[in-house]
Motif scaffolding. Structure first.
Motif, short mmCIF file in Angstrom:
data_model
loop_
_atom_site.label_atom_id
_atom_site.label_comp_id
_atom_site.label_asym_id
_atom_site.label_seq_id
_atom_site.Cartn_x
_atom_site.Cartn_y
_atom_site.Cartn_z
N ARG A 163 0.76 -1.10 -0.02
CA ARG A 163 -0.12 0.06 -0.02
C ARG A 163 0.89 1.27 0.06
NH1 ARG A 163 -5.41 1.18 3.89
NH2 ARG A 163 -6.10 3.04 2.52
N MET A 164 0.97 2.05 -1.27
CA MET A 164 1.55 2.93 -1.29
C MET A 164 1.63 3.69 -2.59
SD MET A 164 5.36 1.05 -1.33
CE MET A 164 5.32 -0.65 -2.45
N ALA A 165 1.81 4.95 -2.72
CA ALA A 165 2.02 5.53 -4.23
C ALA A 165 3.36 5.32 -4.62
CB ALA A 165 1.61 6.88 -4.06
N ILE A 166 3.43 5.18 -6.00
CA ILE A 166 4.54 4.77 -6.65
C ILE A 166 4.90 5.70 -7.78
CG2 ILE A 166 5.89 3.15 -7.90
CD1 ILE A 166 4.92 0.93 -6.35
N ALA A 167 6.15 6.58 -7.58
CA ALA A 167 6.56 7.30 -8.84
C ALA A 167 7.85 6.90 -9.16
CB ALA A 167 6.58 8.86 -8.36
N MET A 168 8.05 6.64 -10.52
CA MET A 168 9.35 6.20 -11.00
C MET A 168 9.49 6.37 -12.38
SD MET A 168 9.22 1.95 -10.93
CE MET A 168 7.75 0.95 -11.53
N GLY A 169 10.52 5.90 -12.87
CA GLY A 169 10.87 6.07 -14.56
C GLY A 169 10.53 4.65 -15.15
N LYS A 170 10.62 4.75 -16.38
CA LYS A 170 10.40 3.48 -17.18
C LYS A 170 11.36 3.62 -18.39
CE LYS A 170 6.31 5.70 -19.71
NZ LYS A 170 4.78 5.51 -19.97
N ASN A 171 11.36 2.69 -19.32
CA ASN A 171 12.40 2.72 -20.54
C ASN A 171 11.45 3.40 -21.59
OD1 ASN A 171 11.33 -0.22 -20.27
ND2 ASN A 171 11.48 0.27 -22.58
N ARG A 172 12.18 3.90 -22.70
CA ARG A 172 11.67 4.59 -23.85
C ARG A 172 11.25 3.43 -24.60
NH1 ARG A 172 13.05 9.83 -25.08
NH2 ARG A 172 14.65 10.78 -23.93
N PHE A 173 10.29 3.88 -25.60
CA PHE A 173 9.66 2.93 -26.45
C PHE A 173 10.66 2.63 -27.76
CE2 PHE A 173 5.28 4.60 -25.07
CZ PHE A 173 5.15 3.77 -24.28
N PHE A 174 10.59 1.52 -28.42
CA PHE A 174 11.46 1.58 -29.77
C PHE A 174 10.57 0.57 -30.46
CE2 PHE A 174 13.09 -1.39 -26.22
CZ PHE A 174 13.38 -2.52 -26.99
N PRO A 175 10.86 0.64 -31.91
CA PRO A 175 10.40 -0.09 -32.81
C PRO A 175 10.44 -1.73 -32.32
CG PRO A 175 11.17 1.48 -33.92
CD PRO A 175 11.61 1.47 -32.54
N LYS A 176 9.45 -2.82 -32.72
CA LYS A 176 9.68 -3.99 -32.41
C LYS A 176 10.67 -4.66 -33.45
CE LYS A 176 7.49 -8.54 -32.87
NZ LYS A 176 6.37 -9.37 -33.06
N PRO A 177 11.73 -5.15 -32.91
CA PRO A 177 12.83 -5.84 -33.81
C PRO A 177 12.42 -6.87 -34.73
CG PRO A 177 13.50 -5.57 -31.29
CD PRO A 177 12.10 -5.39 -31.48
N THR A 178 12.84 -6.96 -35.88
CA THR A 178 12.57 -7.92 -37.01
C THR A 178 13.35 -9.37 -36.86
OG1 THR A 178 14.51 -7.03 -38.30
CG2 THR A 178 12.19 -6.22 -38.50
N TRP A 179 14.09 -9.55 -35.69
CA TRP A 179 14.87 -10.77 -35.51
C TRP A 179 13.66 -11.70 -35.03
CZ3 TRP A 179 14.33 -11.72 -30.42
CH2 TRP A 179 14.62 -10.78 -29.61
N ALA A 180 13.64 -12.98 -35.60
CA ALA A 180 12.85 -14.12 -35.45
C ALA A 180 12.67 -14.29 -33.83
CB ALA A 180 13.42 -15.35 -35.96
N GLY A 181 11.34 -14.40 -33.44
CA GLY A 181 11.05 -14.84 -32.02
C GLY A 181 10.89 -13.41 -30.99
N ALA A 182 11.15 -12.43 -31.65
CA ALA A 182 11.04 -11.34 -31.05
C ALA A 182 9.56 -10.99 -30.42
CB ALA A 182 11.40 -9.93 -31.72
N PRO A 183 9.56 -11.01 -29.04
CA PRO A 183 8.39 -11.04 -28.24
C PRO A 183 7.27 -9.85 -28.85
CG PRO A 183 9.90 -11.29 -26.56
CD PRO A 183 10.65 -10.97 -28.05
N ASN A 184 6.19 -10.00 -28.82
CA ASN A 184 5.30 -9.16 -29.35
C ASN A 184 5.25 -7.91 -28.72
OD1 ASN A 184 4.04 -10.92 -31.46
ND2 ASN A 184 2.38 -11.48 -30.00
N ASP A 185 5.57 -7.79 -27.45
CA ASP A 185 5.54 -6.66 -26.73
C ASP A 185 6.90 -5.88 -26.53
OD1 ASP A 185 6.20 -8.64 -25.02
OD2 ASP A 185 4.78 -8.03 -23.60
N PHE A 186 7.95 -6.44 -27.24
CA PHE A 186 9.26 -5.96 -27.00
C PHE A 186 9.46 -4.68 -27.70
CE2 PHE A 186 13.97 -6.24 -27.59
CZ PHE A 186 14.32 -6.31 -26.26
N GLY A 187 10.11 -3.84 -26.83
CA GLY A 187 9.87 -2.40 -27.56
C GLY A 187 9.09 -1.33 -26.82
N THR A 188 7.97 -1.89 -26.10
CA THR A 188 6.99 -1.29 -25.16
C THR A 188 7.73 -1.18 -23.92
OG1 THR A 188 5.71 -2.92 -24.29
CG2 THR A 188 5.30 -2.22 -26.51
N ASP A 189 7.16 -0.47 -22.76
CA ASP A 189 7.44 -0.42 -21.67
C ASP A 189 6.92 -1.44 -20.79
OD1 ASP A 189 4.98 0.56 -21.18
OD2 ASP A 189 5.86 2.78 -20.79
#
Length: 880
Positions: free
Chosen positions: A772-798
């Motif tokens: 039980r607490m408020a949380i303020a923090m950072g996250k990583n920047r978005f980037f385009p989903k890589p094209t290598w085989a097997g890249a997770p669908n959400d890789f590139g999001t935060d």
């Protein structure tokens, strides 16, 4: 000559007089007409001149009003809380109106019940009455702007504008993001707090997501793409996104609750954000009606009225992350940044550095104490250990040795790097060396405004524990009163229990009984050998150490993921503040923030960035590398890697990693070392330091409120401000953690398991836990989903809002019960590992997330809650 006699009559023409009279009358009429025409012309000219003067006076008054409003905006951007004199100063800067030739007999700002002198203007709590933030509670300063413009001819126009200066606490939002925000949960996700993003809002769902209140996106509302550019439909994320069309519309039986359609697309744009908001998509022509009519403005984008909410000091070149940073040398306390820094608002500061000159008081201050066995400068003499709880009970700071514990493998004598360590850390004496090192300063803020150091008091309350962190059910048996914990008993056979002479296990050979702290004899506390019976508190963070998901099956640890933590025993901190232990705690003021802000900064191992000074960053951004499935650093600045936005690929943080692990200046955070034998117990040399809250279950958190603020990563271990037995009960404090990043560790967390299973989450089991607490923090920047085989669908999001809270365990069927507010203020610059799930870093919990309704009451906001400022014009009128 004939003479006329008396009485003789002469006859003339009778029409001559009439003509003369008519001529005279006509002349008079024409003169009158000329006079009338002249009067009419003169009147029209006067009226036209007056009308023109009135118009010019009106424009002058309007210009004056707009300038006053702009100057007021600028004042509140420059100062977090300007006093009455500063506000009045706005009214002395009348505009240059030579083009309309007006003067300002009245140019003023007034307020009900103005303060005496230069005090702060009175304020009150009120619901914001208009604009996109209507409905939010705010601390309101009501102002009246009055402008009268006067022309030389006497024409005059007076205008009055009513203004609200609204300070909006950030934790009033269920979810807030300074940058783009994305929702795409797998399981059904229900969240009941208000949502605001200063960027674009991406909405998708595998199953369903339900909102219960207003949604504001200052950019676009994107329905057909994820933040990494992947197609929502192509990924099968076609579930419902339920949004109320009226207040409480999605509550209960959902009386006014509607799905924002994916097909046909009901977002504000198609094919991603529009160019106005950083994308290449096209605007949805039907959005205006959808947003304002279909949803009755319950969801707004930038094109339908939403606008950004920023912290007071945020401007070009000044990031919101400054709120958790230490101030630069010479920075004014009254500047916008200075007033907003949590460092300056704190009641308690815990500061660690390689060089005492970097601490308040400098190298000559005896309260800047080196965490090493010896006598340094004017500090206390700890050559024979620290007298914890009395002079007869000395405890040494942890040391490693290749002499007396030669049979225990894995000890690494560091190679000195004087150019990287200004204080010469670690302290090396022959075959022994310090495992902690660095300088510590603890200071408190008293009610008279002064800061008083209490470093020695805290150290002599204790700084060590047993094999596991303390809890309410199992308090610290080694140093029962320790607030800051730097070291733990050395579990040489790595079995996590106290046993006598131990057999070889996990590649760690048995050692002589007299050197085994597992013996339970108590010799760990006293005696000459005890300097070698301690380990630093290290753990492995797979998100920081592993570049990709499911890429390694070995049990080695990458040096970039080995994190040294300082633990804060929240219960003992609470006892100290109440006077139950120690001597100074009750002198700590708790009025200015309605509770306590503890500011923590550990800059040990931190190197200077491009500015030439320490800046709170890790200094390694080469973490994405989209062309390879292995994620090997490529030395190229790829999209999403420029964390601090300075246009440089910064990797200087790698230069002192691994010095304590025998890898020297590795130059690479993915250099692998033995987890159990080396990483678990040796000195952490680089900027891989963090703080961990322990023993903070229900009733242990300081009242009335407590906030941990840090520029480092923060970890919260076990039930916090709640308990698995009592849930979200009482007495609970208004609590928050504001950090570079925040990771929640369950009641079942084990540092040993993190080293035993560094790249396989199945070896790190979680158990149901309450936070039980408020949380303020950072996250990583978005980037385009890589094209290598097997890249997770959400890789590139935060990871999306459902993955905003960080985890490192296999939660399986366990539940993470979270009650609070989730706020993303900046990009994390110390913990730079990108989002990865779900075989290496963690397996998600059953998410029982909810917004804490306490935060709708401004009196219950956690100490140090950041505030946005909104200058709201309630309209103006011309006074006739």
């Amino acid at each position: 000559m004939k003479r006329l006699g008396m009485g003789t009559r002469v006859r003339g023409n009778p029409q001559q007089g009439i003509v003369l009279l008519s001529a005279l009358l006509l002349l008079i009429l024409m003169s009158a007409l000329a006079v009338a025409v002249l009067y009419k012309v003169n009147s029209e000219q006067r009226l036209q001149k007056t009308d023109s003067g009135n118009n010019m006076a009106f424009y002058g008054a309007e210009a004056g009003m707009e300038k006053m409003m702009a100057d007021l905006d600028s004042l509140y951007e420059a100062q977090a809380a300007p006093n009455w004199c500063a506000i009045q100063g706005v009214a002395t800067a009348t505009p240059n109106t030579s083009d309309v030739n007006v003067t300002y007999p009245e140019y003023a700002i007034t307020i009900p019940n103005p303060p005496a002198g230069c005090g702060n203007p009175p304020s009150h709590v009120q619901t914001i009455s208009s604009g996109p933030n209507a409905g939010l509670l705010a601390l309101i300063v009501p102002l009246t702007l009055q402008v009268t413009a006067q022309r030389p001819g006497g024409e005059e126009v007076r205008m009055i504008r009513q203004v609200e200066i609204a300070e909006i606490p950030v934790f009033q939002f269920g979810v807030y993001s300074q940058t783009d925000l994305d929702f795409f949960p797998g399981p059904a996700f229900d969240f009941n707090g208000r949502v605001q993003t200063n960027g674009n809002l991406y909405l998708a769902s595998d199953n369903s997501i339900t909102f219960h209140t207003m949604i504001r996106a200052a950019g676009d509302v994107v329905r057909d793409q994820l933040a990494n550019g992947a197609s929502t439909a192509a990924q099968g994320r076609t579930g419902t996104v339920l949004i109320p069309t009226a207040p409480s519309g999605c509550d209960g039986s959902k009386p006014a609750c509607r799905n924002l359609q994916l097909s046909p697309n009901e977002g504000s744009s198609t094919n991603g954000p529009t160019p106005a908001y950083g994308g290449t998509g096209t605007a949805n022509s039907g959005w205006q009606s959808i947003s304002t009519s279909t949803y009755n403005s319950m969801i707004l984008s930038g094109s339908t009225g939403a606008k950004p909410l920023n912290l007071a000091f945020v401007q070009t070149g000044v990031s919101p992350i400054e709120i958790v940073r230490q101030p630069a040398a010479g920075e004014s306390l009254t500047s916008a940044i200075g007033e907003s820094r949590l460092y300056n608002q704190a009641q308690i500061r815990v500061l660690l550095a390689d060089d005492p000159a970097q601490l308040p008081g400098g190298a000559s201050d005896p309260q800047n104490i080196r965490l090493a066995n010896g006598h340094f400068g004017s500090g206390p003499d700890y050559s024979t250990g620290v007298p914890v709880g009395g002079s007869a009970n000395h405890t040494y700071f942890a040391e490693g040795t290749t002499a007396s514990v030669a049979t225990e493998t894995g000890w690494i004598l560091p190679t000195p790097e004087p150019t990287l360590q200004p204080s010469g850390a670690p302290l090396i004496s022959g075959s022994t060396w310090n495992l902690l090192d660095g300088y510590l300063r603890v200071e408190i803020h008293k009610s008279d405004g002064s800061f008083v150091p209490v470093t020695r008091e805290w150290l002599e309350l204790g700084f060590a524990r047993g094999f596991t962190p303390p809890t309410s059910g199992a308090p610290n048996a080694v140093h029962p009163n320790a607030i800051l914990i730097f070291q733990e008993q050395s579990d040489r056979n790595a079995n996590g229990v106290a046993d006598a002479a131990v057999a070889a296990k996990k590649g760690v050979p048995a050692v002589p009984a007299e050197l085994v702290t597992d013996s339970g004899t108590g010799s760990v506390i006293t005696g000459a050998a005890t300097r070698n019976n301690w380990y630093p508190i290290n753990m492995y963070d797979a998100r920081e150490g592993e570049l990709r998901e499911n890429q390694r099956t070995t049990t080695s640890c990458n040096v970039g993921g080995v994190i040294n933590v300082v633990e804060i025993d929240v219960r003992n901190l609470n006892r100290w503040l109440s006077g139950a232990i120690g001597t100074t705690g009750t002198q700590t003021e708790n009025v200015t923030q309605n509770g306590y802000v503890l500011y923590f900064s550990d800059r040990r191992g931190m190197l200077a960035g491009a500015s030439g000074s320490l800046n709170g960053e890790y200094g390694f951004e080469d973490v994405i590398n989209p062309a390879t499935s292995a994620g090997t650093p490529n030395g190229t600045l790829d999209t999403g890697e420029d964390i601090n936005g300075n246009g440089l690929l910064e990797t200087y943080g790698k230069n002192d990693l691994g010095l304590g692990f025998g890898s020297g200046k590795s130059g690479n955070p993915v250099v692998a070392v033995d987890c159990m034998g080396t990483a678990r117990k040796n000195w952490v040399s680089g900027a891989r330091h963090a703080v961990r809250l322990v023993n903070g279950s229900l009733g242990n958190v300081p009242m009335p409120g407590f906030t941990l603020a840090t520029e480092n990563p923060a970890y919260v271990l076990g039930d916090y401000n709640a308990s698995t037995g009592a849930g979200f009960g009482d007495p609970h404090a208004s609590s928050a953690v504001i950090a570079d990043t925040v990771t929640l560790l369950s009641n079942g967390w084990s540092d040993l398991e993190s080293f035993n299973s560094p790249a396989d989450v199945s070896g790190r089991g979680a158990s149901t836990t309450y936070f039980r607490m408020a949380i303020a923090m950072g996250k990583n920047r978005f980037f385009p989903k890589p094209t290598w085989a097997g890249a997770p669908n959400d890789f590139g999001t935060d990871g999306g809002v459902h993955n905003f809270l960080r985890y490192l365990e296999n939660w399986g069927g366990s539940t993470s019960n979270y009650l609070g507010s989730m706020v993303s203020l900046y990009y994390s610059a110390y913990a730079t590992g990108v989002f990865k799930c779900c075989g290496t870093v963690y397996s998600p919990p059953t998410r029982a997330y909810a917004f804490d309704q306490d935060f709708t009451d401004l009196s219950k906001m956690p100490p140090g809650t950041p505030r946005f400022r909104d200058v709201v014009s309630l309209g103006f009128q011309q006074v006739f």
